[in-house]
Design a protein around this motif. Structure first.
Motif, mmCIF file in Angstrom:
data_model
loop_
_atom_site.group_PDB
_atom_site.id
_atom_site.type_symbol
_atom_site.label_atom_id
_atom_site.label_comp_id
_atom_site.label_asym_id
_atom_site.label_seq_id
_atom_site.Cartn_x
_atom_site.Cartn_y
_atom_site.Cartn_z
ATOM 1 N N ARG A 262 40.495 34.818 50.069
ATOM 2 C CA ARG A 262 39.153 34.278 50.283
ATOM 3 C C ARG A 262 38.538 33.803 48.976
ATOM 4 O O ARG A 262 38.796 34.361 47.912
ATOM 5 C CB ARG A 262 38.246 35.348 50.903
ATOM 6 C CG ARG A 262 38.588 35.720 52.336
ATOM 7 C CD ARG A 262 37.833 36.953 52.774
ATOM 8 N NE ARG A 262 36.421 36.912 52.411
ATOM 9 C CZ ARG A 262 35.632 37.982 52.296
ATOM 10 N NH1 ARG A 262 36.138 39.195 52.500
ATOM 11 N NH2 ARG A 262 34.363 37.847 51.955
ATOM 12 N N ASP A 263 37.705 32.763 49.062
ATOM 13 C CA ASP A 263 36.989 32.272 47.882
ATOM 14 C C ASP A 263 36.047 33.353 47.372
ATOM 15 O O ASP A 263 35.256 33.919 48.139
ATOM 16 C CB ASP A 263 36.174 31.027 48.216
ATOM 17 C CG ASP A 263 37.040 29.802 48.450
ATOM 18 O OD1 ASP A 263 38.248 29.870 48.171
ATOM 19 O OD2 ASP A 263 36.483 28.786 48.923
ATOM 20 N N TYR A 264 36.114 33.617 46.077
ATOM 21 C CA TYR A 264 35.197 34.580 45.465
ATOM 22 C C TYR A 264 33.765 34.066 45.545
ATOM 23 O O TYR A 264 32.837 34.832 45.823
ATOM 24 C CB TYR A 264 35.620 34.813 44.014
ATOM 25 C CG TYR A 264 34.762 35.785 43.248
ATOM 26 C CD1 TYR A 264 34.879 37.159 43.445
ATOM 27 C CD2 TYR A 264 33.845 35.331 42.302
ATOM 28 C CE1 TYR A 264 34.099 38.056 42.730
ATOM 29 C CE2 TYR A 264 33.063 36.223 41.578
ATOM 30 C CZ TYR A 264 33.197 37.581 41.800
ATOM 31 O OH TYR A 264 32.422 38.464 41.091
ATOM 32 N N ARG A 265 33.589 32.773 45.308
ATOM 33 C CA ARG A 265 32.284 32.125 45.456
ATOM 34 C C ARG A 265 32.436 31.033 46.514
ATOM 35 O O ARG A 265 32.776 29.888 46.198
ATOM 36 C CB ARG A 265 31.798 31.535 44.136
ATOM 37 C CG ARG A 265 31.600 32.565 43.020
ATOM 38 C CD ARG A 265 31.014 31.916 41.778
ATOM 39 N NE ARG A 265 30.984 32.810 40.643
ATOM 40 C CZ ARG A 265 29.984 33.651 40.359
ATOM 41 N NH1 ARG A 265 28.951 33.722 41.165
ATOM 42 N NH2 ARG A 265 30.029 34.429 39.276
ATOM 43 N N ASP A 324 44.007 22.852 48.164
ATOM 44 C CA ASP A 324 43.513 24.230 48.223
ATOM 45 C C ASP A 324 44.278 25.110 47.234
ATOM 46 O O ASP A 324 45.506 25.123 47.208
ATOM 47 C CB ASP A 324 43.715 24.748 49.654
ATOM 48 C CG ASP A 324 42.988 26.057 49.930
ATOM 49 O OD1 ASP A 324 42.883 26.891 49.012
ATOM 50 O OD2 ASP A 324 42.545 26.248 51.069
ATOM 51 N N TRP A 325 43.542 25.886 46.451
ATOM 52 C CA TRP A 325 44.144 26.736 45.427
ATOM 53 C C TRP A 325 45.130 27.738 46.008
ATOM 54 O O TRP A 325 46.077 28.161 45.322
ATOM 55 C CB TRP A 325 43.060 27.480 44.642
ATOM 56 C CG TRP A 325 42.251 28.465 45.445
ATOM 57 C CD1 TRP A 325 41.060 28.231 46.073
ATOM 58 C CD2 TRP A 325 42.571 29.836 45.718
ATOM 59 N NE1 TRP A 325 40.616 29.360 46.718
ATOM 60 C CE2 TRP A 325 41.523 30.364 46.513
ATOM 61 C CE3 TRP A 325 43.626 30.666 45.360
ATOM 62 C CZ2 TRP A 325 41.520 31.679 46.968
ATOM 63 C CZ3 TRP A 325 43.623 31.989 45.804
ATOM 64 C CH2 TRP A 325 42.585 32.482 46.600
ATOM 65 N N ALA A 352 40.117 26.517 39.978
ATOM 66 C CA ALA A 352 39.725 25.723 41.144
ATOM 67 C C ALA A 352 38.220 25.574 41.293
ATOM 68 O O ALA A 352 37.751 24.696 42.025
ATOM 69 C CB ALA A 352 40.299 26.358 42.407
ATOM 70 N N GLY A 353 37.443 26.437 40.612
ATOM 71 C CA GLY A 353 35.997 26.359 40.733
ATOM 72 C C GLY A 353 35.427 27.237 41.827
ATOM 73 O O GLY A 353 34.221 27.193 42.087
ATOM 74 N N PRO A 360 32.138 25.309 37.399
ATOM 75 C CA PRO A 360 33.086 25.101 38.501
ATOM 76 C C PRO A 360 33.628 23.691 38.610
ATOM 77 O O PRO A 360 34.657 23.473 39.254
ATOM 78 C CB PRO A 360 32.270 25.474 39.743
ATOM 79 C CG PRO A 360 30.840 25.324 39.327
ATOM 80 C CD PRO A 360 30.799 25.704 37.887
ATOM 81 N N ASN A 361 32.979 22.711 37.987
ATOM 82 C CA ASN A 361 33.456 21.327 38.050
ATOM 83 C C ASN A 361 34.354 20.956 36.873
ATOM 84 O O ASN A 361 34.710 19.787 36.705
ATOM 85 C CB ASN A 361 32.275 20.366 38.125
ATOM 86 C CG ASN A 361 31.468 20.545 39.401
ATOM 87 O OD1 ASN A 361 32.043 20.765 40.469
ATOM 88 N ND2 ASN A 361 30.146 20.456 39.308
ATOM 89 N N ARG A 362 34.718 21.921 36.060
ATOM 90 C CA ARG A 362 35.572 21.676 34.905
ATOM 91 C C ARG A 362 36.916 21.071 35.353
ATOM 92 O O ARG A 362 37.555 21.538 36.286
ATOM 93 C CB ARG A 362 35.833 22.987 34.183
ATOM 94 C CG ARG A 362 36.621 22.882 32.897
ATOM 95 C CD ARG A 362 37.165 24.250 32.482
ATOM 96 N NE ARG A 362 36.162 25.305 32.529
ATOM 97 C CZ ARG A 362 35.508 25.759 31.476
ATOM 98 N NH1 ARG A 362 35.741 25.251 30.281
ATOM 99 N NH2 ARG A 362 34.632 26.736 31.597
ATOM 100 N N VAL A 363 37.354 20.011 34.660
ATOM 101 C CA VAL A 363 38.662 19.396 34.896
ATOM 102 C C VAL A 363 39.426 19.384 33.575
ATOM 103 O O VAL A 363 38.880 18.958 32.554
ATOM 104 C CB VAL A 363 38.539 17.950 35.434
ATOM 105 C CG1 VAL A 363 39.921 17.311 35.576
ATOM 106 C CG2 VAL A 363 37.807 17.933 36.770
ATOM 107 N N LEU A 364 40.645 19.861 33.588
ATOM 108 C CA LEU A 364 41.493 19.794 32.399
ATOM 109 C C LEU A 364 42.301 18.502 32.469
ATOM 110 O O LEU A 364 43.252 18.393 33.241
ATOM 111 C CB LEU A 364 42.420 21.008 32.332
ATOM 112 C CG LEU A 364 41.738 22.364 32.187
ATOM 113 C CD1 LEU A 364 42.777 23.478 32.126
ATOM 114 C CD2 LEU A 364 40.857 22.408 30.946
#
Length: 420
Positions: A262-265, A324-325, A352-353, A360-364
């Motif tokens: 499950r998503d933590y957030r 999906d992560w 995954a954010g 949460p919107n960070r992209v590498l």
């Protein structure tokens, strides 16, 4: 008085508080239960486990004892063995996954005394709590509290382990053969040799490969995280910080055992569908983005991946392919020899954010990551033979070459996102 020590992810004799406590009694029965459901999850981890059990058995035999092996459901087998030897209690190292929680709850409810001891983390989950909360949700405040925390003393290995007589100890299972060709060998002896070589280094430089390679030995408990942190504090503080990250995700998982499913957030992300071809290209290291493909092929070849590459390939899958992560985490758990619920799922959700990242919107950006952490392209060439003869920037951007390298695909997406 006889005590059963149920080994789980603590396959060592050095700094094992559960074993040390048991050895204060008259007789000790060191037990490992081979759960068929877990053995089937990952041939890589099963092979490493077999190595580690063999090493543990040798260490125990050197001290006059042995490792008792049983196959089946761990709680049932532990209780059956305890009854057969007249044990007054069962002890184990405390763990945080939902699976471990169910195991500990059932043992605690049984008719024999049961106790858990620290040993899987440096600082036990739940020992550090923020004001007004049950666990830390952001790493930096946890790191500050973790640095100030008092650590327990490192336990010595027991000098003697006294096993009751007449007990059938069981045989080690066969080591799987369908494993990554460069899979490392497991065991406390190997882990101790690796630890002795750890020193300062550039852990982020992909080609230099100056990481400790200790993560599988930490996952199986072949080395103690506390002993590693104690040894390296002030000498390799970047490694100690990574151990804090490991503790951080364990305390998150202790408070949120569903972290693997499950998503933590929740509510932060929605995922694309119909991506099967792209997902399979990612799994095989055929995305056309060299730094991503090198990481994914390292995973298949070694059952392990450089930490910087893990972040890049996870960001590519979740932020650029919008997959999906959980799909990525499941693939990692199939192949990673160090794969566990807390670290694997915690890190995937962070990238995954949906997890503990405050951005949460960070992209590498994979291209920028490649130029920064593999500037000469040596890491890519090591794992992507189609690009072995490509020099200069071509190894990072082969789609710009004329003619393009044979047998290497064009990138599935623009590898230069607008942010990252």
């Amino acid at each position: 008085m006889t005590t059963v020590v149920l080994f789980t992810r603590d396959l060592r004799v050095r700094d094992n508080p559960a074993l040390a406590a048991a050895c204060r009694d008259d007789y000790v029965v060191p037990l490992f239960v081979l759960d068929p459901r877990l053995l089937e999850a990952s041939p890589n981890r099963t092979a490493f486990l077999v190595d580690s059990l063999a090493s543990l058995r040798t260490e125990l035999r050197d001290r006059g004892g042995d490792l008792v092996l049983r196959s089946g459901e761990p709680v049932a087998e532990a209780l059956s063995l305890a009854a057969s030897v007249g044990a007054s209690r069962i002890v184990a190292s405390a763990d945080v996954s939902a699976y471990a929680g169910r195991r500990e709850a059932r043992l605690a409810a049984a008719d024999v005394a049961f106790a858990t001891y620290p040993g899987v983390t440096v600082v036990p989950p739940g020992e550090l709590r923020p004001t007004g909360g049950d666990h830390y949700r952001v790493f930096t405040p946890y790191w500050r509290a973790w640095e100030r925390a008092s650590w327990r003393p490192v336990e010595r290995a027991p000098a003697r382990v006294q096993l009751p007589g007449g007990l059938a100890v069981g045989r080690l299972p066969a080591r799987p053969t369908d494993v990554s060709p460069l899979l490392p060998r497991g065991g406390e002896d190997v882990g101790q040799r690796l630890l002795a070589r750890v020193g300062p280094g550039d852990r982020d430089a992909l080609a230099a490969d100056e990481t400790t390679r200790l993560s599988p030995y930490l996952h199986f408990g072949c080395v103690s995280p506390l002993a590693v942190a104690t040894r390296l504090r002030g000498k390799a503080d970047e490694v100690v910080r990574q151990l804090c990250w490991r503790d951080f995700f364990h305390q998150v998982t202790s408070a949120f055992p569903a972290i693997g499913t499950r998503d933590y957030r929740p509510g932060r992300r929605s995922w694309a569908s119909g991506q099967e071809d792209a997902i399979e290209a990612w799994r095989q290291g055929r995305t056309g983005v060299p730094i991503v493909d090198a990481g994914m092929r390292q995973l298949l070849a070694e059952g392990w991946m450089h930490n910087r590459a893990r972040m890049v390939v996870a960001s590519f899958l979740t932020k650029q392919l919008n997959v999906d992560w959980r799909i990525g985490a499941a693939h990692f758990l199939r192949w990673l020899v160090d794969g566990d619920v807390a670290n694997n799922s915690g890190n995937w959700q962070w990238v995954a954010g949906t997890g503990n990242d405050t951005r949460p919107n960070r992209v590498l950006n994979p291209l920028r990551q490649a130029y920064r952490f593999d500037p000469t392209g040596d890491y890519v060439r090591r794992y992507v033979p189609e690009l072995a003869e490509v020099s200069g920037k071509g190894v990072q951007e082969p789609w710009k070459l004329e003619p393009p390298p044979p047998d290497y695909p064009p990138p599935r997406i623009d590898p230069v996102p607008s942010r990252g």
